[in-house]
Design a protein around this motif. Structure first.
Motif, PDB file in Angstrom:
ATOM      1  N   THR A  33      34.655  42.981  49.638  1.00 32.82           N
ATOM      2  CA  THR A  33      33.751  41.893  49.252  1.00 32.82           C
ATOM      3  C   THR A  33      33.428  41.954  47.763  1.00 32.82           C
ATOM      4  O   THR A  33      33.445  40.934  47.064  1.00 32.82           O
ATOM      5  CB  THR A  33      32.447  41.966  50.064  1.00 32.82           C
ATOM      6  N   SER A  34      33.150  43.169  47.280  1.00 27.29           N
ATOM      7  CA  SER A  34      32.863  43.347  45.855  1.00 27.29           C
ATOM      8  C   SER A  34      34.076  42.996  45.003  1.00 27.29           C
ATOM      9  O   SER A  34      33.944  42.374  43.939  1.00 27.29           O
ATOM     10  CB  SER A  34      32.435  44.795  45.605  1.00 27.29           C
ATOM     11  N   TRP A  35      35.250  43.374  45.477  1.00 28.16           N
ATOM     12  CA  TRP A  35      36.501  43.064  44.768  1.00 28.16           C
ATOM     13  C   TRP A  35      36.720  41.555  44.704  1.00 28.16           C
ATOM     14  O   TRP A  35      37.109  41.001  43.675  1.00 28.16           O
ATOM     15  CB  TRP A  35      37.653  43.762  45.480  1.00 28.16           C
ATOM     16  N   PHE A  36      36.453  40.870  45.807  1.00 30.96           N
ATOM     17  CA  PHE A  36      36.653  39.427  45.872  1.00 30.96           C
ATOM     18  C   PHE A  36      35.675  38.690  44.953  1.00 30.96           C
ATOM     19  O   PHE A  36      36.035  37.709  44.292  1.00 30.96           O
ATOM     20  CB  PHE A  36      36.473  38.945  47.314  1.00 30.96           C
ATOM     21  N   LYS A  37      34.426  39.178  44.882  1.00 34.49           N
ATOM     22  CA  LYS A  37      33.417  38.513  44.066  1.00 34.49           C
ATOM     23  C   LYS A  37      33.639  38.717  42.568  1.00 34.49           C
ATOM     24  O   LYS A  37      33.556  37.774  41.774  1.00 34.49           O
ATOM     25  CB  LYS A  37      32.023  39.010  44.446  1.00 34.49           C
ATOM     26  N   SER A  38      33.903  39.952  42.163  1.00 36.14           N
ATOM     27  CA  SER A  38      34.033  40.263  40.738  1.00 36.14           C
ATOM     28  C   SER A  38      35.459  40.171  40.213  1.00 36.14           C
ATOM     29  O   SER A  38      35.681  40.250  39.006  1.00 36.14           O
ATOM     30  CB  SER A  38      33.497  41.676  40.474  1.00 36.14           C
ATOM     31  N   ARG A  39      36.425  40.027  41.112  1.00 38.93           N
ATOM     32  CA  ARG A  39      37.845  39.955  40.744  1.00 38.93           C
ATOM     33  C   ARG A  39      38.360  41.241  40.115  1.00 38.93           C
ATOM     34  O   ARG A  39      39.409  41.250  39.461  1.00 38.93           O
ATOM     35  CB  ARG A  39      38.097  38.784  39.773  1.00 38.93           C
ATOM     36  N   LYS A  40      37.627  42.338  40.292  1.00 33.01           N
ATOM     37  CA  LYS A  40      38.083  43.625  39.798  1.00 33.01           C
ATOM     38  C   LYS A  40      37.493  44.723  40.678  1.00 33.01           C
ATOM     39  O   LYS A  40      36.470  44.526  41.343  1.00 33.01           O
ATOM     40  CB  LYS A  40      37.672  43.842  38.346  1.00 33.01           C
ATOM     41  N   ILE A  41      38.150  45.869  40.668  1.00 34.30           N
ATOM     42  CA  ILE A  41      37.712  46.981  41.502  1.00 34.30           C
ATOM     43  C   ILE A  41      37.946  48.273  40.740  1.00 34.30           C
ATOM     44  O   ILE A  41      38.946  48.423  40.033  1.00 34.30           O
ATOM     45  CB  ILE A  41      38.472  46.988  42.854  1.00 34.30           C
ATOM     46  N   SER A  42      37.007  49.206  40.872  1.00 34.65           N
ATOM     47  CA  SER A  42      37.140  50.490  40.200  1.00 34.65           C
ATOM     48  C   SER A  42      38.176  51.356  40.912  1.00 34.65           C
ATOM     49  O   SER A  42      38.540  51.109  42.070  1.00 34.65           O
ATOM     50  CB  SER A  42      35.791  51.215  40.166  1.00 34.65           C
ATOM     51  N   VAL A  43      38.628  52.393  40.219  1.00 38.00           N
ATOM     52  CA  VAL A  43      39.650  53.279  40.779  1.00 38.00           C
ATOM     53  C   VAL A  43      39.133  53.962  42.040  1.00 38.00           C
ATOM     54  O   VAL A  43      39.823  54.001  43.064  1.00 38.00           O
ATOM     55  CB  VAL A  43      40.068  54.339  39.737  1.00 38.00           C
ATOM     56  N   ILE A  44      37.905  54.484  41.984  1.00 38.19           N
ATOM     57  CA  ILE A  44      37.364  55.219  43.125  1.00 38.19           C
ATOM     58  C   ILE A  44      37.146  54.301  44.324  1.00 38.19           C
ATOM     59  O   ILE A  44      37.387  54.698  45.472  1.00 38.19           O
ATOM     60  CB  ILE A  44      36.052  55.944  42.731  1.00 38.19           C
ATOM     61  N   ASP A  45      36.714  53.068  44.081  1.00 33.88           N
ATOM     62  CA  ASP A  45      36.530  52.114  45.183  1.00 33.88           C
ATOM     63  C   ASP A  45      37.863  51.770  45.839  1.00 33.88           C
ATOM     64  O   ASP A  45      37.950  51.633  47.069  1.00 33.88           O
ATOM     65  CB  ASP A  45      35.848  50.842  44.686  1.00 33.88           C
TER      66      ASP A  45
END
Length: 298
Positions: A33-45
């Protein structure tokens, strides 16, 4: 095994299966969900998400294998399919957890060693190498599938039909399967020991400077070590139970040992995701929000 034992085994297995699905599914849902909203994702996530998905695959495949035992017994192709899915998911799950250990080591630890600094600057490539190495090893495993299947942990048909199956055959196949897993364990253990040494050095510097309170670096070290040591403990339990499962077929043929081993296997896949949630600030905050909403609705 008595009917009471069977009922208890079923109850424990169902509870652990539900917990594992909910815990891993929660990690996937929040990070996706966080990836979809911000269009980016951290390495650990991203690593945590891949780890959760692979854990669910291992969990569901194990349950399906036990549930459809008779179908697997008479279908060689179905056995091979389950073996491939289970092995690939298991390798990916352990590789992702190892990546978490390595990531925390190079993100938190402080060493002046030039090799450490050089690797730290290329941490993304290191993590990618671990994953790619796992995939290559898995494909090599598949190439020799016809040989290894005769020794595979869940290859029930061969074990039941081949009465000359020896202890040495089982041990050989088990070692071939676990070579890369032993490597992962060694990497995670090394990361844990280096974090301890880094924390010790940091606390010594603080003491020399007259600082006696915890700082953010100390808390980060402790949180990372909790994550790694929990993985190491569950890793040991998980593969001890797999060893019990392997040798209970051709050697012990003990139903109690098998069922106890399955319960412990589910424990690793079910409980460890909740520990990862508790020690990850983002996931912990989301989990607390969900609990508050559930309490309000109830």
């Amino acid at each position: 095994m008595s009917s009471l034992q069977e009922i208890l085994v079923v109850i424990f297995s169902v509870i652990e299966f539900i917990m594992g699905t909910l815990g891993n599914g929660f990690i996937v849902l929040i990070n996706s969900t966080s990836w979809f909203k911000s269009r980016k994702i951290s390495v650990i996530d991203f690593i945590l998400t891949c780890s959760a998905i692979s854990r669910m695959c291992v969990l569901w495949t194990t349950v399906a294998g036990v549930s459809f035992y008779k179908a697997l017994f008479y279908s060689k192709s179905l056995q091979v399919f389950f073996d491939i899915i289970w092995t690939g998911s298991n390798y990916l799950c352990t590789a992702c957890t190892t990546c978490i250990s390595v990531f925390y080591l190079f993100k938190i630890a402080n060493f002046s060693n030039p090799i450490f600094i050089w690797v730290k600057q290329r941490i993304h490539k290191v993590l990618l190498s671990i994953v790619l190495g796992t995939i290559i090893y898995f494909f090599l495993f598949l190439i020799f599938m016809k040989i290894i299947t005769n020794y595979f942990i869940y290859d029930w048909t061969k074990l039941e039909q081949n009465k000359t199956f020896t202890f040495l055959d089982t041990l050989t196949g088990f070692l071939v399967y676990n070579v890369i897993l032993i490597f992962f364990f060694a990497v995670s253990l090394t990361s844990f020991l280096l974090l301890i040494f880094s924390l010790w050095s940091h606390l010594r510097r603080m003491k020399l400077q007259g600082i006696h309170t915890k700082d953010t670096s100390t808390e980060a070290h402790i949180r990372a070590m909790k994550t790694i040591v929990s993985f190491l403990l569950f890793f040991i339990i998980y593969y001890i139970t797999n060893t019990m499962l392997t040798f209970s077929h051709p050697v012990l043929d003990n139903v109690v040992v098998k069922t106890f081993s399955y319960i412990l296997t589910f424990t690793y896949l079910s409980i460890h995701p909740f520990l990862l949630v508790l020690w990850n600030s983002k996931l912990k905050w989301a989990f607390q929000c969900v609990l508050r909403k559930l309490v309000c609705h109830s």
